[in-house]
Design an enzyme around this catalytic site. Structure first.
Site, PDB file in Angstrom:
ATOM      1  N   THR A   1      15.260 -16.954  19.699  1.00  0.00           N
ATOM      2  CA  THR A   1      14.801 -18.154  18.982  1.00  0.00           C
ATOM      3  C   THR A   1      14.432 -17.782  17.548  1.00  0.00           C
ATOM      4  O   THR A   1      14.781 -18.482  16.593  1.00  0.00           O
ATOM      5  CB  THR A   1      13.601 -18.802  19.706  1.00  0.00           C
ATOM      6  OG1 THR A   1      13.886 -18.856  21.113  1.00  0.00           O
ATOM      7  CG2 THR A   1      13.337 -20.207  19.199  1.00  0.00           C
TER       8      THR A   1
ATOM      9  N   ASP B   1       6.938 -17.122  15.821  1.00  0.00           N
ATOM     10  CA  ASP B   1       7.498 -16.307  16.904  1.00  0.00           C
ATOM     11  C   ASP B   1       7.789 -17.188  18.124  1.00  0.00           C
ATOM     12  O   ASP B   1       7.244 -18.293  18.249  1.00  0.00           O
ATOM     13  CB  ASP B   1       6.504 -15.188  17.280  1.00  0.00           C
ATOM     14  CG  ASP B   1       7.174 -14.064  18.062  1.00  0.00           C
ATOM     15  OD1 ASP B   1       8.387 -14.138  18.337  1.00  0.00           O
ATOM     16  OD2 ASP B   1       6.464 -13.100  18.414  1.00  0.00           O
TER      17      ASP B   1
ATOM     18  N   ALA C   1       8.267 -17.398  22.574  1.00  0.00           N
ATOM     19  CA  ALA C   1       7.427 -17.055  23.733  1.00  0.00           C
ATOM     20  C   ALA C   1       8.291 -17.101  24.982  1.00  0.00           C
ATOM     21  O   ALA C   1       9.323 -17.778  25.014  1.00  0.00           O
ATOM     22  CB  ALA C   1       6.278 -18.041  23.863  1.00  0.00           C
TER      23      ALA C   1
ATOM     24  N   GLY D   1       6.880 -10.783  25.204  1.00  0.00           N
ATOM     25  CA  GLY D   1       7.288  -9.390  25.417  1.00  0.00           C
ATOM     26  C   GLY D   1       8.609  -9.247  26.128  1.00  0.00           C
ATOM     27  O   GLY D   1       9.029  -8.136  26.442  1.00  0.00           O
TER      28      GLY D   1
ATOM     29  N   GLY E   1      11.316  -9.392  24.899  1.00  0.00           N
ATOM     30  CA  GLY E   1      12.154  -8.571  24.019  1.00  0.00           C
ATOM     31  C   GLY E   1      11.532  -7.217  23.727  1.00  0.00           C
ATOM     32  O   GLY E   1      11.979  -6.506  22.831  1.00  0.00           O
TER      33      GLY E   1
ATOM     34  N   GLU F   1       4.168  -7.647  17.875  1.00  0.00           N
ATOM     35  CA  GLU F   1       3.972  -9.103  17.776  1.00  0.00           C
ATOM     36  C   GLU F   1       2.478  -9.436  17.758  1.00  0.00           C
ATOM     37  O   GLU F   1       2.033 -10.284  16.988  1.00  0.00           O
ATOM     38  CB  GLU F   1       4.663  -9.800  18.950  1.00  0.00           C
ATOM     39  CG  GLU F   1       6.185  -9.741  18.835  1.00  0.00           C
ATOM     40  CD  GLU F   1       6.926 -10.262  20.060  1.00  0.00           C
ATOM     41  OE1 GLU F   1       8.120 -10.531  19.931  1.00  0.00           O
ATOM     42  OE2 GLU F   1       6.324 -10.377  21.131  1.00  0.00           O
TER      43      GLU F   1
HETATM   44  C1  5RP Z   1       9.928 -10.677  22.328  1.00  0.00           C
HETATM   45  C2  5RP Z   1       9.243 -11.957  22.645  1.00  0.00           C
HETATM   46  C3  5RP Z   1      10.024 -13.219  22.464  1.00  0.00           C
HETATM   47  O1  5RP Z   1       9.307 -14.067  21.644  1.00  0.00           O
HETATM   48  C4  5RP Z   1      10.239 -13.858  23.806  1.00  0.00           C
HETATM   49  O2  5RP Z   1      10.826 -12.917  24.675  1.00  0.00           O
HETATM   50  C5  5RP Z   1      11.139 -15.088  23.693  1.00  0.00           C
HETATM   51  O3  5RP Z   1      12.425 -14.688  23.366  1.00  0.00           O
HETATM   52  P1  5RP Z   1      13.624 -15.706  23.222  1.00  0.00           P
HETATM   53  O4  5RP Z   1      13.370 -16.495  21.984  1.00  0.00           O
HETATM   54  O5  5RP Z   1      14.842 -14.802  23.108  1.00  0.00           O
HETATM   55  O6  5RP Z   1      13.682 -16.551  24.459  1.00  0.00           O
HETATM   56  O7  5RP Z   1       8.120 -12.017  23.041  1.00  0.00           O
HETATM   57  O8  5RP Z   1       9.156  -9.565  22.665  1.00  0.00           O
END
Ligand code: 5RP
Length: 224
Positions: free
Chosen positions: A31, A81, A83, A95, A97, A103
């Site tokens: 995202t 960011d 989530a 987390g 990712g 973060e």
């Molecule tokens: C990475 C994170 C991301 O914000 C979370 O995993 C959401 O990721 P995505 O936007 O790919 O669904 O916390 O550590």
């Protein structure tokens, strides 16, 4: 709309929170990648970014956006960011990712946390998504046993057939089977365990606002 389109929608919508002339905090994930791509259109009107991962740093730099060391910036107006889960109070699990530690650091130095997420991330109670916890390798087994004592099942995250190593050189445990109805208490408790670097519950540093991508458009949830 596909999930990818919803992510692009909120990534674009987050631009309204970026303060011209300032440095923006940038998270990690698919995202946020949409947000970074949209931010390129504003790159001449911001000073740059503080990034929460090597992956986001690379993407920002590739688009010509200056990335500052977080130590060189006292306070950020806003951190943007994604989530893995967010509840109706703005508490989050993050987390997925593996970037949770950086973060949380960038979230802590920011006055506002703008969470961008598609509607699948909104939950009643945190805990459906496996909870990421960054740990010091020598403590991993002990922490797995501590989660087991509270009813959770912790597994070492793997990548390409080997334990995943974070940007900080540590390991990630993913914990299933937890219902986190008191996120602040839970975060404070797990933070005390020796060897825990960061628990992926963001309660002390929760979202100030969430831009939620829905089939009807972007919904803004405020968390005073
Ligand atoms: C990475 C994170 C991301 O914000 C979370 O995993 C959401 O990721 P995505 O936007 O790919 O669904 O916390 O550590």
């Amino acid at each position: 709309m596909t999930q990818d389109e919803l992510k692009a929608l909120v990534g674009q919508a987050a631009l309204q929170y970026v303060v011209p002339g300032e440095i923006v905090g940038v998270g990690t994930g698919s995202t946020v990648n949409k947000f970074i791509d949209a931010l390129a259109s504003m790159k001449d009107s911001i000073k740059g970014a503080v990034s929460s991962s090597n992956a986001s740093t690379e993407r920002l730099r590739a688009l010509g956006i200056t990335v500052f060391d977080s130590n060189d910036v006292e306070e950020l107006a806003v951190y943007i960011d994604g989530a893995d889960e967010i509840d109706s109070r703005g508490y989050m699990i993050k987390g997925g990712g593996a970037a949770l530690t950086r973060e949380k650091i960038v979230a802590a130095q920011s006055r506002r946390f703008v969470c961008i997420a598609d509607e699948s991330k909104l939950v009643g109670v945190l805990g459906r998504f496996p909870l990421p916890v960054e740990v010091i390798p020598m403590a991993a087994r002990r922490i797995i046993r501590q989660f087991s004592a509270m009813g959770g099942k912790a597994q070492l995250r793997q990548k390409d057939g080997a334990p995943l190593v974070t940007d900080n050189g540590q390991l990630i445990l993913d914990v299933t089977g937890l219902t986190i109805s008191e996120p602040l208490r839970f975060e404070n408790e797990v933070n005390q365990w020796p060897g825990v670097v960061t628990v992926g519950v963001f309660a002390t540093h929760k979202a100030s606002v969430c831009l939620l991508g829905t089939a009807q458009g972007v919904k803004t949830l405020d968390f005073p």
